[in-house]
Write an enzyme that holds these catalytic residues in place. Structure first.
Site, PDB file in Angstrom:
ATOM      1  N   ASP A 241     -10.085 -24.409  28.119  1.00  0.00           N
ATOM      2  CA  ASP A 241      -9.375 -23.700  27.072  1.00  0.00           C
ATOM      3  C   ASP A 241      -8.139 -23.101  27.748  1.00  0.00           C
ATOM      4  OD1 ASP A 241      -8.492 -22.591  24.758  1.00  0.00           O
ATOM      5  OD2 ASP A 241     -10.379 -21.625  24.235  1.00  0.00           O
TER       6      ASP A 241
HETATM    7  C1  BGC Z   1      -8.007 -21.613  21.676  1.00  0.00           C
HETATM    8  C2  BGC Z   1      -8.267 -23.102  21.609  1.00  0.00           C
HETATM    9  C3  BGC Z   1      -6.959 -23.833  21.461  1.00  0.00           C
HETATM   10  C4  BGC Z   1      -6.031 -23.457  22.627  1.00  0.00           C
HETATM   11  C5  BGC Z   1      -4.695 -24.131  22.559  1.00  0.00           C
HETATM   12  C6  BGC Z   1      -6.969 -21.267  22.740  1.00  0.00           C
HETATM   13  O1  BGC Z   1      -6.623 -19.924  22.706  1.00  0.00           O
HETATM   14  O2  BGC Z   1      -9.211 -20.940  21.960  1.00  0.00           O
HETATM   15  O3  BGC Z   1      -9.118 -23.408  20.549  1.00  0.00           O
HETATM   16  O4  BGC Z   1      -7.178 -25.209  21.426  1.00  0.00           O
HETATM   17  O5  BGC Z   1      -5.814 -22.057  22.589  1.00  0.00           O
HETATM   18  O6  BGC Z   1      -3.956 -23.646  21.490  1.00  0.00           O
END
Ligand code: BGC
Length: 832
Positions: A241
């Site tokens: 993530d």
């Molecule tokens: C979120 C993810 C997301 C990523 C990219 C993170 O803060 O938890 O679900 O894919 O950001 O935007």
């Protein structure tokens, strides 16, 4: 930009032994520095290229209900599909597959190689902030829908990314919280939800979560190895993530790709760690192989033809968006057959509710995409109702909090003399480097779009007031800014981010709001100047110009709605949540509808017994008036076609197809698994295997309250009868069981029913849920139509986890019905 289809050369196909050999050779041929470089993103959304081996970028993009692409730019619009909660309410893997195909198609159109979705964490507590983005409280339903979604995306030659692995069911302290989960619920619930997407649909990526699981952060956790890579045979890329890699230690785990880049915890530090022996070279090569394999699959590696050589026929994305919104909408009350309405017999409709006009069509946070247009229920009904029907609209109760971006139609760009706003990028001396014409007044730059050397950004627009009166206009951002109306400065100062949550300040920034009085149709020149901070760890900038609805007399708004409702044939109230309640980065504190919406519903229902309530939320809300209104339709965050879908359903053009994927409570205090607040950094999943309806059933067995609407429940516009089901009376452990259920449409319309099969194990020696979903199947039948519906119960449904999958041999009960608390038809089966 369109992704290329496979070249016409006879390159080995991704996945073939020749392609695998080539990939291994290429990985081995790279220097350590080249290998390590590939393991951290090149920028916020893409990976490094390596022209020497024919490797081009792999672009990743959110997900999960649309594909944004590399920028947050309204000029590059995206199809906005209904939220995952709506999708899973359809209980249709086939629809999930098509939903995934639309995403794959969107990804290709936008030059994206991997969609960051589906989000398949479970609905553990209704307070979970990203509940709307997840699918269900049940692992079987989630796993089936997620597998359909992944297969659909990947059939378009684009990678899907089940996320967030693992135990990321809530948002409070999301970067650091330690989810403490025993092995059995981990296996039977949280891992089970992911399993089919990997073992059946063979996802090409998985995203590790921010949180820890039982003491170890996800990107370093052994769960990446087992069961993911070992038992499930995952051969794709584990992407972190965003900022979820915390140390070089993660390279010793099965974490493959660190995002975003170019600077993270790996890069130079990882290179040093390999050189000092802290991380093995084999581990690095293995990650490179996985990244090259992904590149090969999506067509980013020369010399290998991509996994999908021939694309399925193009889909009509808007039609799929509308179909999902219809088939996911759950009708939970329809007293005296109020719905569907007969449009030809309606003379007047009184519509009220803030969300009827400013509908919430998607949840907030990284899931946000920018569609060309959102159809609100007001627009949908206007389009659908005959000219002879009068349709009135009153807001009734304010829902949206804080500044809301201006309607695009109210903006005029004073420099280019076109609709929208003029944006300029200035260097440190104030000289313009670049300028652009934008359409919207909510502008977000995440890693892309701000030219090098920019020190400040200005926005200028002429906004036209629709109505006379005092308007509350303002600017939302984080940092140093100035704002002026008609050349008069109203603000010059700093706006501070109090949330400290990545992304939250993007969608709900702190703001400064000022009053200005106008006549109707008067134009105000609004100019904002924003100074970029000298350094940004994450290159994220958001500037919002908008208006705040300020209501001084809420009762007067309700009175207006009541006056309209009392003289109308039918009253429709659209209630719902707002972006301060359901979004990424925080959990909800209660389940109440914000503002005075409950009072509005009660007052309208008292004035007109033919009152229909449409609920526009991504997750459960309390409906204290449920028994007092004519009909209630749960429409979720219905995507860009929400309003058309609602009109189709209310006017009987289509049947609401949804069944609840999650129990909806009557009161907050009734919810058996509620808290999302860690204690000393730990969130104990103390309920073990009793989550969702399993927890409700356990509570009810002990004399506690039941939910307002049970899992699996949903009405249609026709009726169905199940005759005696049949299934084998015994089965050898390890085998699937097929249950046949004769279903008949006993009503006068065509319609869809979902046959749900649950299991129970009376007198078990093992702790068990009271009952659990084992399988389901849908059928669509014409009036008087019949079908013997086959429901497969996978062998796993009879098993429990105790150091490995175990079967307690003996008598199980098979229950066939229409929801988890139905008056079931029961069969016995002996598992030997
Ligand atoms: C979120 C993810 C997301 C990523 C990219 C993170 O803060 O938890 O679900 O894919 O950001 O935007």
């Amino acid at each position: 930009m369109n992704l290329p289809l496979s070249p016409a050369v006879t390159a080995p196909a991704a996945g073939s032994p020749d392609a695998e050999a080539l990939i291994h050779n290429l990985a081995d041929s790279l220097s350590l520095a080249e290998q390590v470089q590939l393991l951290t993103g090149a920028d916020v959304w893409s990976t490094h290229t390596l022209p020497s081996i024919g490797l081009s970028r792999i672009v990743l993009s959110d997900g999960p209900a649309g594909v944004r692409g590399e920028d947050f730019d309204e000029r590059h619009d995206s199809v906005s599909l209904p939220s995952s909660s709506a999708l899973s309410a359809s209980w249709s893997a086939e629809l999930a597959h098509r939903y995934g195909q639309v995403l794959g198609q969107e990804a290709r159109r936008k030059g994206v190689h991997a969609v960051l979705g589906p989000t398949i964490n479970l609905h553990r507590s209704p307070l979970g902030g990203r509940h709307f983005e997840c699918m269900s409280e049940d692992p079987r339903l989630t796993a089936t829908m997620a597998a359909g979604y992944v297969a659909g995306v990947q059939s378009m030659g684009v990678g899907a990314t089940p996320k967030h692995y693992l135990a990321n069911e809530s948002e409070t302290d999301r970067f650091t919280v330690d989810s403490v989960v025993a092995e059995r619920p981990l296996r039977e619930l949280y891992l089970a939800a992911f399993e089919d997407a990997i073992t059946e649909s063979r996802a090409w990526l998985v995203m590790s979560s921010y949180n820890s699981i039982n003491g170890t952060t996800a990107s370093e956790n052994d769960l990446l190895e087992t069961p993911l890579s070992t038992e499930w045979g995952f051969d794709g890329v584990v992407v972190s993530d965003w900022t979820g890699v915390r140390s070089v230690e993660a390279a010793n785990a099965h974490q493959d790709l660190e995002m975003p880049g170019p600077v993270g915890h790996w890069s130079a530090k990882l290179l040093a760690a390999v050189e000092s022996g802290q991380v093995s070279r084999e581990a690095i090569v293995e990650k490179v192989v996985r990244i090259l394999r992904l590149a090969a699959r999506v067509g980013s590696l020369d010399g290998v033809s991509p996994a999908v050589a021939e694309l399925p026929a193009a889909l009509d994305s808007a039609a799929v968006a509308r179909e999902v919104a219809i088939r996911g909408a759950v009708l939970i009350r329809n007293s005296a057959g109020l719905l569907p309405l007969d449009a030809s017999a309606l003379t007047s409709v009184a519509l009220s509710g803030h969300n009827a006009d400013e509908a919430r069509t998607q949840g907030g946070g990284s899931a946000t995409v920018m569609p060309k247009q959102n159809i609100s229920p007001l627009m949908g009904l206007r389009e659908a109702l005959p000219a002879t029907t009068s349709l009135s609209y009153t807001r009734g109760a304010k829902v949206a909090e804080g500044l809301q971006q201006f309607a695009r139609t109210a903006l005029h760009n004073p420099v280019s003399n076109v609709p929208g706003a003029r944006v300029t990028f200035l260097d440190a001396s104030g000289t313009e480097i670049f300028a652009e014409d934008r359409l919207a007044s909510s502008l977000i730059w995440f890693g892309v779009g701000i030219p090098e050397g920019t020190a400040a950004i200005t926005i200028s627009t002429d906004w036209t007031a629709e109505q006379a009166g005092v308007h509350h206009l303002g600017l939302g951002t984080v940092g140093q800014a100035r704002l002026s109306f008609n050349g008069t400065e109203v603000f010059n100062g700093e706006l501070l981010d109090t949330t400290n949550v990545l992304g939250a300040a993007l969608f709900d920034p702190p703001s400064t709001v000022h009053q200005i009085e106008t006549t109707a149709g008067e134009t105000v020149r609004i100019e904002a100047h924003y100074t970029l901070p000298p350094e940004q760890f994450i290159p994220l900038t958001a500037i919002l110009l908008g208006e705040e609805a300020v209501v001084t007399d809420p009762q007067a708004e309700i009175d207006d709605a009541v006056a309209a409702a009392s003289s109308a044939d039918v009253a429709i109230v659209v209630v719902g949540t707002n972006s301060s309640i359901e979004s990424e980065g925080f959990d909800r504190s209660n389940l109440d509808l914000p503002g005075h919406q409950n009072e509005l519903v009660r007052a309208v229902a008292a004035a007109n017994p033919r009152t229909i309530v449409v609920v526009n939320s991504g997750s459960p809300v309390l409906m204290p008036w449920l028994e007092d209104v004519g009909a209630v339709l749960l429409g979720w965050f219905g995507g860009q076609e929400f309003g058309r879908a609602i009109a189709d359903i209310l006017l009987g053009v289509a049947e609401p197809g949804g069944r609840l994927p999650t129990s909806w409570p009557a009161a907050l205090a009734d919810v058996p698994v509620l808290s999302t607040t860690p204690v000393e950094g730990k969130l104990e999943y103390a309920e073990g295997i009793h989550v969702g309806y399993r927890a409700w059933l356990q509570q009810q067995a002990a004399g506690g309250p039941a939910p307002a609407v049970p899992f699996g429940f949903g009405l249609g516009y026709t009726s169905f009868e199940f005759s005696a089901p049949h299934a084998p009376q015994q089965v050898q452990a390890g085998n699937d069981v097929i249950v046949h259920v004769p279903v008949r449409n006993t009503g006068s319309r065509a319609g869809r029913e979902v046959v749900q099969v649950y299991l129970e194990r009376p007198d078990s020696t093992v702790e068990r849920p009271v009952r659990w979903l084992a399988g389901f199947a849908g059928t669509h039948l014409a009036p008087a139509g019949t079908e013997s519906v086959e429901v497969r119960i996978p062998a796993r449904a009879f098993e429990h986890y105790d150091g490995g999958w175990q079967v307690e041999r003996g008598a199980f009960r098979i229950l066939v019905g229409k929801h988890v608390e139905d008056d079931f038809q029961v069969l016995a089966i002996d598992v030997r």
